[in-house]
Design a protein around this motif. Structure first.
Motif, short mmCIF file in Angstrom:
data_model
loop_
_atom_site.label_atom_id
_atom_site.label_comp_id
_atom_site.label_asym_id
_atom_site.label_seq_id
_atom_site.Cartn_x
_atom_site.Cartn_y
_atom_site.Cartn_z
N HIS A 33 27.54 56.46 -9.16
CA HIS A 33 28.59 56.35 -8.24
C HIS A 33 28.23 55.62 -6.96
O HIS A 33 27.20 56.08 -6.20
CB HIS A 33 28.89 58.09 -7.76
N LEU A 34 28.79 54.54 -6.81
CA LEU A 34 28.56 53.52 -5.63
C LEU A 34 29.61 53.78 -4.57
O LEU A 34 30.72 53.43 -4.56
CB LEU A 34 28.75 52.15 -6.22
N VAL A 35 28.90 54.17 -3.42
CA VAL A 35 29.64 54.63 -2.08
C VAL A 35 29.37 53.55 -1.02
O VAL A 35 28.36 53.54 -0.68
CB VAL A 35 29.32 56.02 -1.71
N LEU A 36 30.58 52.94 -0.58
CA LEU A 36 30.34 51.92 0.59
C LEU A 36 30.64 52.85 1.58
O LEU A 36 31.64 53.77 1.67
CB LEU A 36 31.38 50.89 0.38
N ARG A 37 29.84 52.61 2.89
CA ARG A 37 30.21 53.35 3.91
C ARG A 37 30.42 52.58 5.14
O ARG A 37 31.23 52.74 6.24
CB ARG A 37 28.73 54.28 4.24
N SER A 38 29.74 51.29 5.28
CA SER A 38 29.82 50.43 6.44
C SER A 38 31.04 49.65 6.36
O SER A 38 31.73 49.58 5.41
CB SER A 38 28.78 49.61 6.48
N THR A 39 31.40 49.41 7.78
CA THR A 39 32.56 48.59 7.77
C THR A 39 32.68 47.60 6.81
O THR A 39 31.73 46.77 6.68
CB THR A 39 32.83 48.15 9.29
N VAL A 40 33.95 47.13 6.39
CA VAL A 40 34.04 46.04 5.51
C VAL A 40 35.24 45.43 5.69
O VAL A 40 36.38 46.01 6.28
CB VAL A 40 33.77 46.42 4.14
N TYR A 41 35.36 43.95 5.45
CA TYR A 41 36.50 43.29 5.68
C TYR A 41 37.50 43.70 4.70
O TYR A 41 37.39 44.22 3.50
CB TYR A 41 36.24 41.71 5.48
N PRO A 42 38.77 43.94 5.07
CA PRO A 42 39.92 44.45 4.16
C PRO A 42 39.90 43.57 2.78
O PRO A 42 39.99 42.28 2.87
CB PRO A 42 41.16 44.26 4.86
N GLY A 43 39.64 44.25 1.59
CA GLY A 43 39.64 43.49 0.48
C GLY A 43 38.37 43.43 -0.03
O GLY A 43 38.11 43.36 -1.27
N VAL A 44 37.28 43.92 0.41
CA VAL A 44 35.82 44.11 0.18
C VAL A 44 35.65 44.83 -1.07
O VAL A 44 34.96 44.62 -2.06
CB VAL A 44 34.85 43.95 1.19
N THR A 45 36.30 46.07 -0.82
CA THR A 45 35.89 47.16 -1.84
C THR A 45 36.66 46.53 -3.38
O THR A 45 35.97 46.96 -4.24
CB THR A 45 36.92 48.39 -1.36
N LYS A 46 37.72 46.09 -3.33
CA LYS A 46 38.42 45.35 -4.55
C LYS A 46 37.14 44.41 -5.17
O LYS A 46 37.10 44.27 -6.27
CB LYS A 46 39.52 44.77 -4.14
#
Length: 311
Positions: A33-46
């Motif tokens: 399970h990869l969890v991103l926590r830090s601020t990202v530019y919109p669309g980076v999760t995708k």
């Protein structure tokens, strides 16, 4: 920790996080399970989801925005609601189970909503600080102590209770995230850009006011507090250093001290600073400065010493 950096031209790099994930592919395994926590530019999760999909690995991806303040992690991890997001019900459930260990106050949104929630949170705070700093300069130019005005406004008046005082709005997040949001909106963000000019311009404003009252060219100026915020040792993006650069050009010499900062060899002790300087500027409002014995004039826009903020 890897977030989305902003370069010297204020352009975000949305590839930073996906590239970091690519570098980890050799150690990532199915079922993780990869969890991103830090601020990202919109669309980076995708983009990260695409990296994982292209790798052929079966890994759940979540973006769960971290909103804790530096220095309050242990307290706020439990006290604050946790925003979680994922593309699939399975990933949402895993994120809920993970952060449910900290709190039952969990808010489920889409990844894009979570990305904006994080950016909007930091940008909102940056704008509020800018509004206060602009009001400070208006009052100050009119010869009025802004802190007395702010007290009159906020005392037993709930609609203005969250009005901040003046001070340096800096650090590794607020400015950067406001510029990320501006870039995301095709640089059509007048409020954000205006806030940047007000907050980043405050050191220049302070020096211009000092020049009206003192012959800086014949003075040694001391800056107490070089961290970007009170009770911190973090000097990243601290406006105290911007103030130092401006004063080095204007004053005869500049000395800086901060007993909490240990990674700047140019700093001197508080005792040495107070023996040599003609005027003191509070750069970061560490609590100890409230009662520190200082015989020289003190410029304290934070009002940590309760003597007012008029320059």
């Amino acid at each position: 920790m890897i977030g989305t950096p902003v370069d010297e031209h204020l352009n975000p790099d949305p590839e930073a996080v996906p590239n970091a994930v690519i570098s980890l592919l050799d150690v990532l395994k199915d079922g993780q399970h990869l969890v991103l926590r830090s601020t990202v530019y919109p669309g980076v999760t995708k983009l990260v989801e695409k990296v994982i999909a292209n790798s052929g690995r079966k890994i759940d991806v979540s973006f769960c925005a971290e909103r804790i303040a530096e220095g309050k992690a242990v307290e706020e991890l439990i006290a604050l609601p946790q925003i979680i997001s994922a593309r699939t019900p399975e990933a949402v459930e895993r994120a809920k189970n993970l952060f449910g260990c900290l709190t039952q106050n969990v808010i489920v949104v889409s990844p894009e909503e979570a990305e904006l929630a994080k950016l909007f949170t930091n940008t909102w705070r940056y704008i509020k600080f800018a509004a206060a700093n602009q009001l400070y300069t208006i009052a100050n130019d009119f010869g009025v102590d802004f802190e007395r005005v702010r007290h009159a406004i906020t005392h037993d008046y709930p609609r203005a209770a969250d009005m901040p005082g003046a001070g340096f709005a800096a650090g590794p997040c607020l400015f950067k995230d406001t510029m990320q949001l501006a870039a995301f909106n095709n640089n059509n963000f007048t409020l954000g850009h205006s806030s940047m000019m007000i907050n980043e311009g405050l050191p220049l404003y302070l020096v211009s006011r000092l020049e009206k009252n003192y012959d800086l060219s014949k003075m040694t100026i001391g800056i107490l507090g070089m961290a970007f915020k009170a009770e911190s040792d973090d000097i990243r993006s601290s406006l105290s250093y911007k103030l130092k650069r401006i004063l080095r050009f204007k004053a005869e010499s500049v000395l800086c001290a901060d007993s909490l900062v240990h990674d700047d060899a140019s700093l001197v002790s508080e005792d040495e600073l107070l023996k040599q300087v003609d005027l003191v500027v509070i750069g970061a409002p560490h609590r100890r400065y409230a009662s520190l014995k200082i015989s020289q004039p003190v410029i304290d826009i934070w009002n940590i010493r309760k003597q007012g903020v008029l320059i």
